[in-house]
Design a protein around this motif. Structure first.
Motif, short mmCIF file in Angstrom:
data_model
loop_
_atom_site.label_atom_id
_atom_site.label_comp_id
_atom_site.label_asym_id
_atom_site.label_seq_id
_atom_site.Cartn_x
_atom_site.Cartn_y
_atom_site.Cartn_z
N ASP A 119 -5.32 -0.14 8.46
CA ASP A 119 -6.08 -1.32 8.06
C ASP A 119 -6.82 -1.93 9.24
O ASP A 119 -7.95 -2.41 9.11
CB ASP A 119 -5.15 -2.37 7.43
CG ASP A 119 -5.01 -2.17 5.93
OD1 ASP A 119 -6.04 -2.21 5.24
OD2 ASP A 119 -3.89 -1.96 5.46
N LYS B 144 -0.96 -7.70 6.59
CA LYS B 144 -2.30 -8.30 6.75
C LYS B 144 -2.25 -9.77 7.14
O LYS B 144 -3.04 -10.59 6.65
CB LYS B 144 -3.13 -8.09 5.48
CG LYS B 144 -3.26 -6.60 5.13
CD LYS B 144 -3.95 -6.32 3.82
CE LYS B 144 -4.13 -4.84 3.54
NZ LYS B 144 -2.94 -4.04 3.22
N GLU C 21 -2.87 -6.16 11.28
CA GLU C 21 -3.80 -5.14 10.75
C GLU C 21 -5.17 -5.71 10.45
O GLU C 21 -5.92 -5.12 9.67
CB GLU C 21 -3.19 -4.40 9.56
CG GLU C 21 -2.42 -5.18 8.57
CD GLU C 21 -1.66 -4.30 7.58
OE1 GLU C 21 -1.76 -3.06 7.62
OE2 GLU C 21 -0.96 -4.88 6.73
N ASP D 4 0.84 -1.21 0.00
CA ASP D 4 0.00 0.00 0.00
C ASP D 4 0.87 1.26 0.00
O ASP D 4 1.93 1.29 0.62
CB ASP D 4 -0.93 -0.01 1.22
CG ASP D 4 -1.96 -1.13 1.14
OD1 ASP D 4 -1.97 -1.86 0.13
OD2 ASP D 4 -2.74 -1.29 2.09
N ARG E 226 8.68 -4.52 2.34
CA ARG E 226 7.30 -4.95 2.62
C ARG E 226 6.73 -5.46 1.30
O ARG E 226 6.57 -4.68 0.35
CB ARG E 226 6.45 -3.79 3.16
CG ARG E 226 4.99 -4.24 3.37
CD ARG E 226 4.18 -3.22 4.15
NE ARG E 226 3.75 -2.09 3.35
CZ ARG E 226 2.84 -1.19 3.75
NH1 ARG E 226 2.28 -1.30 4.95
NH2 ARG E 226 2.51 -0.17 2.98
MG LIG Z 1 -1.97 -1.58 5.96
#
Ligand SMILES: [Mg+2]
Ligand SMILES: CC(C)(COP(=O)(O)OP(=O)(O)OC[C@H]1O[C@@H](n2cnc3c(N)ncnc32)[C@H](O)[C@@H]1OP(=O)(O)O)[C@@H](O)C(=O)NCCC(=O)NCCSC(=O)C[C@](C)(O)C(=O)O
Length: 353
Positions: free
Chosen positions: A183, A122, A156, A60, A91
């Protein structure tokens, strides 16, 4: 369930043996940059040695149409940069995204020898870590790597928080956890639209005087993230890995950023994310013990001799437990002094007489 005896065996023939202990490498600021953004990428070589961790972000904040450029940019930076004492992390994209398989196969082959830690967003449960664990072992074997790449999970989702202990214990590769407040807020249906930090609506109000509920009463903003950070700290400590605050999205408000980072430091976190160059100094300051704290800790250790019994120092009781707290502080100071000459000279100048 895996047998305890198998836990430290490589998950693929030819893969490096898992580590038995996660090294406590300084990581006060994990600095995020988009490797496909030429302006940000150009600043990376100059940041080496000034920040503990440089993280090439592929998830993201990188537009879908730029995912491949970002991945290629990270390969170039990884191959062309001598990182010295600074760690290189990335990431990767989420495990259900169309990009993650190429992220892993490309990065491990091309710069696996430079990558210290892969951050997985996530993460919902141990099954996500098991997937990454196995595929990394296969890719490491193929690339002929001689040390394992470690894994860091971002917390998240509500399910991730509910499974936090099993996530931390899912693999000997687990290096740590970060809070993903944006998130996580969305997943929990929290009603904040901020990226980390407090909220003026989340408060406690002073009791009324003489039952006058309309009268002036002070309010105190509370920390929306206290519960989650505390759970992360316990889960990480239980498994010998490291907790991190995560991002603070109000880049302009370096004062509130410092407060939020300091709360995390006091609770047991070892670092936080930096999204903008100006947040690096904030994290480095907050996550380095102050000279006063190190001085006090050394005095207590000195006064406690073999570490048992109880003594009085400045009117306060110190005993076997408080000397352990002081040893945590001094150990961190020593780790940081080993890579930060400025801090080293400050700590070396301390006189505890
Ligand atoms: Mg995030
Ligand atoms: C906030 C933004 C848009 C402001 O970017 P800007 O260009 O408006 O800022 P600026 O103050 O004008 O920038 C000054 C100079 O610094 C450069 N610069 C600026 N930032 C950086 C950087 N990080 N690293 C290296 N250089 C940087 C920038 O390119 C510019 O260069 P120039 O002087 O040559 O023109 C920008 O800083 C940025 O994109 N930062 C990274 C954002 C990011 O990685 N977000 C994802 C992590 S948070 C997250 O994902 C949530 C989470 C965990 O998942 C969940 O809670 O769920």
């Amino acid at each position: 369930m895996r047998s305890a005896k198998d836990f430290f065996a490589p998950l693929a023939v030819g893969a490096p043996a898992p580590l038995r202990e996660i090294p406590a490498r300084p990581s006060r600021a994990i600095h995020f940059f988009d490797p496909g953004n030429p302006k940000m990428a150009a600043k990376v070589p100059d940041m080496v040695g000034k920040v503990d961790v440089l993280l090439g972000n592929l998830e993201d904040a990188v537009k879908a149409e730029n995912k491949e450029t970002a991945r290629e940019g990270l390969v170039t930076i990884g191959q062309e940069t001598d990182f010295g004492p600074t760690q290189l992390w990335t990431r990767i994209n989420a495990l259900d995204s169309p990009w993650v398989l190429d992220d892993l196969t490309t990065l491990v082959r091309a710069i696996g020898d430079k990558l210290d830690v892969i951050m997985v967003p996530k993460v919902q449960g141990a099954e996500d870590i098991h997937y990454v664990d196995r595929i990394l072992a296969q890719l490491e074997a193929k690339a002929g790597l001689d040390r394992p790449i470690l894994v860091h999970a971002i917390l998240e989702t509500a399910r991730g928080v509910a499974n936090v202990e099993e996530i931390c214990g899912a693999s000997p590769r687990m290096q740590g956890l970060s809070l993903g407040p944006a998130d996580l807020a969305a997943d929990r249906r929290m009603k904040t639209t901020r990226v980390g930090g407090g909220h003026p609506g989340y408060l406690v109000r002073e009791d009324p005087t003489d039952g006058d509920i309309e009268g002036a009463r002070s309010t105190h903003q509370q920390d929306l993230w206290h519960y989650t950070i505390s759970r992360m700290v316990d889960a990480c400590a239980m498994h010998g890995i490291y907790p991190y605050y995560g991002p603070f999205g109000d880049i302009a408000d370096v004062v509130a950023c410092e407060d939020q980072f300091r709360n995390a430091f006091l609770l047991g976190c070892v670092g936080a994310w930096s999204l903008h160059p100006k947040q690096i100094a904030v994290a480095n300051k907050v996550f380095s013990p102050s000279v006063e704290d190190v001085k006090h800790a050394r005095r207590v250790i000195d006064a406690m001799g073999d570490g048992t019994g109880a003594v009085m120092l400045d009117g306060k009781m110190e005993d076997d437990a408080s000397v352990k707290q002081c040893k945590v502080m001094v150990a961190l100071a020593e780790e940081l002094a080993a890579i930060d000459p400025e801090l080293k000279s400050q700590y070396d100048a301390i006189e505890i007489g």
